[in-house]
Design a protein around this motif. Structure first.
Motif, PDB file in Angstrom:
ATOM      1  N   ASP A  50       4.850  11.844  24.307  1.00  0.00           N
ATOM      2  CA  ASP A  50       3.578  11.139  24.163  1.00  0.00           C
ATOM      3  C   ASP A  50       3.639  10.141  23.002  1.00  0.00           C
ATOM      4  O   ASP A  50       4.217  10.431  21.961  1.00  0.00           O
ATOM      5  CB  ASP A  50       2.483  12.173  23.889  1.00  0.00           C
ATOM      6  N   CYS A  51       3.035   8.977  23.188  1.00  0.00           N
ATOM      7  CA  CYS A  51       3.045   7.926  22.162  1.00  0.00           C
ATOM      8  C   CYS A  51       1.865   8.004  21.190  1.00  0.00           C
ATOM      9  O   CYS A  51       1.869   7.326  20.159  1.00  0.00           O
ATOM     10  CB  CYS A  51       3.008   6.546  22.830  1.00  0.00           C
ATOM     11  N   ARG A  52       0.860   8.802  21.503  1.00  0.00           N
ATOM     12  CA  ARG A  52      -0.402   8.716  20.758  1.00  0.00           C
ATOM     13  C   ARG A  52      -0.273   9.044  19.272  1.00  0.00           C
ATOM     14  O   ARG A  52      -1.001   8.487  18.447  1.00  0.00           O
ATOM     15  CB  ARG A  52      -1.440   9.635  21.412  1.00  0.00           C
ATOM     16  N   ALA A  53       0.658   9.926  18.912  1.00  0.00           N
ATOM     17  CA  ALA A  53       0.788  10.331  17.510  1.00  0.00           C
ATOM     18  C   ALA A  53       1.370   9.234  16.629  1.00  0.00           C
ATOM     19  O   ALA A  53       1.306   9.321  15.400  1.00  0.00           O
ATOM     20  CB  ALA A  53       1.658  11.579  17.405  1.00  0.00           C
ATOM     21  N   LEU A  54       1.908   8.184  17.233  1.00  0.00           N
ATOM     22  CA  LEU A  54       2.603   7.149  16.464  1.00  0.00           C
ATOM     23  C   LEU A  54       1.675   6.249  15.657  1.00  0.00           C
ATOM     24  O   LEU A  54       2.131   5.496  14.798  1.00  0.00           O
ATOM     25  CB  LEU A  54       3.452   6.276  17.397  1.00  0.00           C
ATOM     26  N   THR A  55       0.385   6.313  15.909  1.00  0.00           N
ATOM     27  CA  THR A  55      -0.541   5.431  15.199  1.00  0.00           C
ATOM     28  C   THR A  55      -1.034   6.025  13.879  1.00  0.00           C
ATOM     29  O   THR A  55      -1.864   5.431  13.200  1.00  0.00           O
ATOM     30  CB  THR A  55      -1.757   5.090  16.094  1.00  0.00           C
ATOM     31  N   ALA A  56      -0.520   7.189  13.532  1.00  0.00           N
ATOM     32  CA  ALA A  56      -0.803   7.815  12.229  1.00  0.00           C
ATOM     33  C   ALA A  56       0.523   8.256  11.637  1.00  0.00           C
ATOM     34  O   ALA A  56       1.472   8.540  12.369  1.00  0.00           O
ATOM     35  CB  ALA A  56      -1.742   9.007  12.391  1.00  0.00           C
ATOM     36  N   PRO A  57       0.645   8.318  10.303  1.00  0.00           N
ATOM     37  CA  PRO A  57       1.914   8.744   9.693  1.00  0.00           C
ATOM     38  C   PRO A  57       2.331  10.129  10.181  1.00  0.00           C
ATOM     39  O   PRO A  57       1.475  10.940  10.574  1.00  0.00           O
ATOM     40  CB  PRO A  57       1.588   8.761   8.197  1.00  0.00           C
ATOM     41  N   PRO A  58       3.635  10.422  10.203  1.00  0.00           N
ATOM     42  CA  PRO A  58       4.097  11.755  10.609  1.00  0.00           C
ATOM     43  C   PRO A  58       3.438  12.839   9.760  1.00  0.00           C
ATOM     44  O   PRO A  58       3.153  12.629   8.577  1.00  0.00           O
ATOM     45  CB  PRO A  58       5.605  11.693  10.351  1.00  0.00           C
ATOM     46  N   LYS A  59       3.208  13.987  10.363  1.00  0.00           N
ATOM     47  CA  LYS A  59       2.450  15.049   9.684  1.00  0.00           C
ATOM     48  C   LYS A  59       3.153  15.582   8.441  1.00  0.00           C
ATOM     49  O   LYS A  59       2.496  16.086   7.522  1.00  0.00           O
ATOM     50  CB  LYS A  59       2.185  16.199  10.660  1.00  0.00           C
ATOM     51  N   GLU A  60       4.477  15.482   8.376  1.00  0.00           N
ATOM     52  CA  GLU A  60       5.208  15.994   7.229  1.00  0.00           C
ATOM     53  C   GLU A  60       5.840  14.871   6.395  1.00  0.00           C
ATOM     54  O   GLU A  60       6.768  15.109   5.628  1.00  0.00           O
ATOM     55  CB  GLU A  60       6.294  16.971   7.684  1.00  0.00           C
ATOM     56  N   ALA A  61       5.319  13.664   6.561  1.00  0.00           N
ATOM     57  CA  ALA A  61       5.892  12.518   5.852  1.00  0.00           C
ATOM     58  C   ALA A  61       5.813  12.725   4.345  1.00  0.00           C
ATOM     59  O   ALA A  61       4.779  13.139   3.811  1.00  0.00           O
ATOM     60  CB  ALA A  61       5.158  11.240   6.242  1.00  0.00           C
ATOM     61  N   SER A  62       6.920  12.434   3.654  1.00  0.00           N
ATOM     62  CA  SER A  62       6.956  12.590   2.200  1.00  0.00           C
ATOM     63  C   SER A  62       6.532  11.292   1.531  1.00  0.00           C
ATOM     64  O   SER A  62       6.356  10.264   2.185  1.00  0.00           O
ATOM     65  CB  SER A  62       8.371  12.964   1.751  1.00  0.00           C
ATOM     66  N   ALA A  63       6.396  11.343   0.239  1.00  0.00           N
ATOM     67  CA  ALA A  63       5.994  10.150  -0.517  1.00  0.00           C
ATOM     68  C   ALA A  63       7.213   9.414  -1.055  1.00  0.00           C
ATOM     69  O   ALA A  63       7.131   8.726  -2.066  1.00  0.00           O
ATOM     70  CB  ALA A  63       5.086  10.558  -1.668  1.00  0.00           C
ATOM     71  N   GLY A  64       8.356   9.583  -0.382  1.00  0.00           N
ATOM     72  CA  GLY A  64       9.581   8.909  -0.816  1.00  0.00           C
ATOM     73  C   GLY A  64       9.414   7.406  -0.841  1.00  0.00           C
ATOM     74  O   GLY A  64       8.693   6.835  -0.019  1.00  0.00           O
ATOM     75  N   LYS A  65      10.092   6.756  -1.775  1.00  0.00           N
ATOM     76  CA  LYS A  65       9.958   5.305  -1.928  1.00  0.00           C
ATOM     77  C   LYS A  65      11.052   4.592  -1.146  1.00  0.00           C
ATOM     78  O   LYS A  65      12.237   4.825  -1.347  1.00  0.00           O
ATOM     79  CB  LYS A  65      10.042   4.931  -3.413  1.00  0.00           C
ATOM     80  N   GLY A  66      10.640   3.712  -0.245  1.00  0.00           N
ATOM     81  CA  GLY A  66      11.580   2.908   0.506  1.00  0.00           C
ATOM     82  C   GLY A  66      11.664   1.512  -0.066  1.00  0.00           C
ATOM     83  O   GLY A  66      11.315   1.269  -1.220  1.00  0.00           O
ATOM     84  N   THR A  67      12.127   0.575   0.742  1.00  0.00           N
ATOM     85  CA  THR A  67      12.239  -0.808   0.287  1.00  0.00           C
ATOM     86  C   THR A  67      10.944  -1.567   0.554  1.00  0.00           C
ATOM     87  O   THR A  67      10.080  -1.123   1.318  1.00  0.00           O
ATOM     88  CB  THR A  67      13.420  -1.507   0.984  1.00  0.00           C
ATOM     89  N   ALA A  68      10.818  -2.713  -0.076  1.00  0.00           N
ATOM     90  CA  ALA A  68       9.596  -3.522   0.054  1.00  0.00           C
ATOM     91  C   ALA A  68       9.486  -4.129   1.449  1.00  0.00           C
ATOM     92  O   ALA A  68      10.483  -4.330   2.153  1.00  0.00           O
ATOM     93  CB  ALA A  68       9.603  -4.622  -0.998  1.00  0.00           C
ATOM     94  N   ALA A  69       8.252  -4.415   1.837  1.00  0.00           N
ATOM     95  CA  ALA A  69       8.000  -5.005   3.150  1.00  0.00           C
ATOM     96  C   ALA A  69       8.614  -6.396   3.256  1.00  0.00           C
ATOM     97  O   ALA A  69       8.681  -7.143   2.281  1.00  0.00           O
ATOM     98  CB  ALA A  69       6.501  -5.080   3.397  1.00  0.00           C
ATOM     99  N   THR A  70       9.081  -6.731   4.443  1.00  0.00           N
ATOM    100  CA  THR A  70       9.614  -8.060   4.718  1.00  0.00           C
ATOM    101  C   THR A  70       8.480  -8.931   5.261  1.00  0.00           C
ATOM    102  O   THR A  70       7.333  -8.486   5.355  1.00  0.00           O
ATOM    103  CB  THR A  70      10.734  -7.971   5.766  1.00  0.00           C
ATOM    104  N   ASP A  71       8.822 -10.147   5.646  1.00  0.00           N
ATOM    105  CA  ASP A  71       7.804 -11.008   6.265  1.00  0.00           C
ATOM    106  C   ASP A  71       7.827 -10.883   7.786  1.00  0.00           C
ATOM    107  O   ASP A  71       7.185 -11.656   8.497  1.00  0.00           O
ATOM    108  CB  ASP A  71       8.017 -12.464   5.839  1.00  0.00           C
ATOM    109  N   ILE A  72       8.549  -9.877   8.292  1.00  0.00           N
ATOM    110  CA  ILE A  72       8.592  -9.629   9.740  1.00  0.00           C
ATOM    111  C   ILE A  72       7.378  -8.793  10.121  1.00  0.00           C
ATOM    112  O   ILE A  72       7.101  -7.754   9.506  1.00  0.00           O
ATOM    113  CB  ILE A  72       9.884  -8.873  10.126  1.00  0.00           C
ATOM    114  N   ALA A  73       6.650  -9.225  11.124  1.00  0.00           N
ATOM    115  CA  ALA A  73       5.451  -8.504  11.572  1.00  0.00           C
ATOM    116  C   ALA A  73       5.711  -7.846  12.926  1.00  0.00           C
ATOM    117  O   ALA A  73       6.360  -8.432  13.802  1.00  0.00           O
ATOM    118  CB  ALA A  73       4.270  -9.465  11.679  1.00  0.00           C
TER     119      ALA A  73
END
Length: 211
Positions: A50-73
Motif C-alpha cells: 500500500d502507498c498510503r503510508a508514504l505521505t507521513a514520515p516512517p513510524k520509527e524514523a530517527s532524527a539522524g542528520k542527512g545532507t541539505a536539500a537540493t534544488d530538485i523538486a
C-alpha cells in the motif's frame, strides 16, 4: 437396397452427433471443473504494498542528520499505486528512497534485488517507493512479483516522474528528507546493497541495520 439408404444415413448422423456431444463435454462447465488437481503447485498469490503510508514520515524514523536539500523538486504527478489508489509524488515524506525502474531496463533488473534488500532492512526507518517507468502495467506487475518487491510501487507509463526530474534515463534513485525535499539524486551504475546502504547513511542520516 435403396429402401435402407435413409436408415444408414440416419445412423451415421447419429454417431457423429454423439461424438460432437462428447467433445463439448470435455470443456470445463464451471470454475471448479478447471481447478488444478489437489496437491498441484499453482502460481503464488501476488500482493502489492500500500502507498498510503508514504505521505507521513516512517513510524520509527530517527532524527539522524542527512545532507541539505537540493534544488530538485519532486514532481507533482499523481500516479496509480499497484496496491490500489493513487499517490502524488510530491506528497512523499521521508526519510525515503524513490527508485525509478522499468521491466525493459537491464540495469534496473541488476539493482532491484539490492533495493529490495535494503528496503527490508530499513522497514519502519526509511520509506521505499518504486516508480515503474514507460512500461506495460502487466509487465510491471509481473516484475514486482518476480523480484518479490515488498515496498510500494506506482505505475508511470507516461514517464511524468522522469521528465519532471529531467533525467536522461533510468535507473535513478532519489533520497528524500522528512519535509519531502530531495537531498540527493543518484543516476549512475546499478547499485549494490553496500552502495545503497552507504547513500542512505550519508544523505538521509539513517544507519542501515546489518542484514
Amino acid at each position: 437396397m435403396k429402401r435402407y439408404l435413409p436408415l444408414v444415413v440416419l445412423l451415421v448422423v447419429g454417431v457423429l452427433a454423439g461424438v460432437g456431444v462428447r467433445a463439448c463435454s470435455n470443456k470445463p462447465s464451471s470454475s471448479s471443473d478447471s481447478a488444478e488437481p489437489v496437491g498441484s503447485a499453482g502460481p503464488p498469490a501476488t500482493s502489492f504494498a500500500d502507498c498510503r503510508a508514504l505521505t507521513a514520515p516512517p513510524k520509527e524514523a530517527s532524527a539522524g542528520k542527512g545532507t541539505a536539500a537540493t534544488d530538485i523538486a519532486l514532481p507533482a504527478a499523481e500516479l496509480s499505486c499497484f496496491g490500489g489508489g493513487n499517490l502524488r509524488l510530491a506528497d512523499v515524506r521521508g526519510p525515503a528512497v524513490i527508485n525509478l525502474w522499468g521491466s525493459w531496463c537491464t540495469p534496473c533488473r541488476e539493482e532491484l534485488p539490492a533495493v529490495n534488500a535494503v528496503a527490508q532492512r530499513t522497514t519502519g526507518l526509511v520509506h521505499f517507493l518504486g516508480v515503474d517507468t514507460r512500461d506495460l502495467r502487466s509487465d510491471g506487475e509481473a516484475m514486482v512479483s518476480e523480484f518479490g518487491l515488498t515496498y510500494p510501487n506506482v505505475f508511470d507509463n507516461g514517464e511524468r516522474a522522469r521528465i519532471g526530474l529531467k533525467l536522461a534515463g533510468i535507473p535513478a534513485t532519489l533520497f528524500v528528507d522528512k519535509a519531502g525535499k530531495v537531498v540527493h539524486l543518484y543516476n549512475g551504475a546499478p547499485l549494490d546493497e553496500a552502495g545503497l546502504a552507504d547513500l542512505v547513511k550519508r544523505h538521509l542520516g539513517v544507519a542501515v541495520p546489518v542484514g
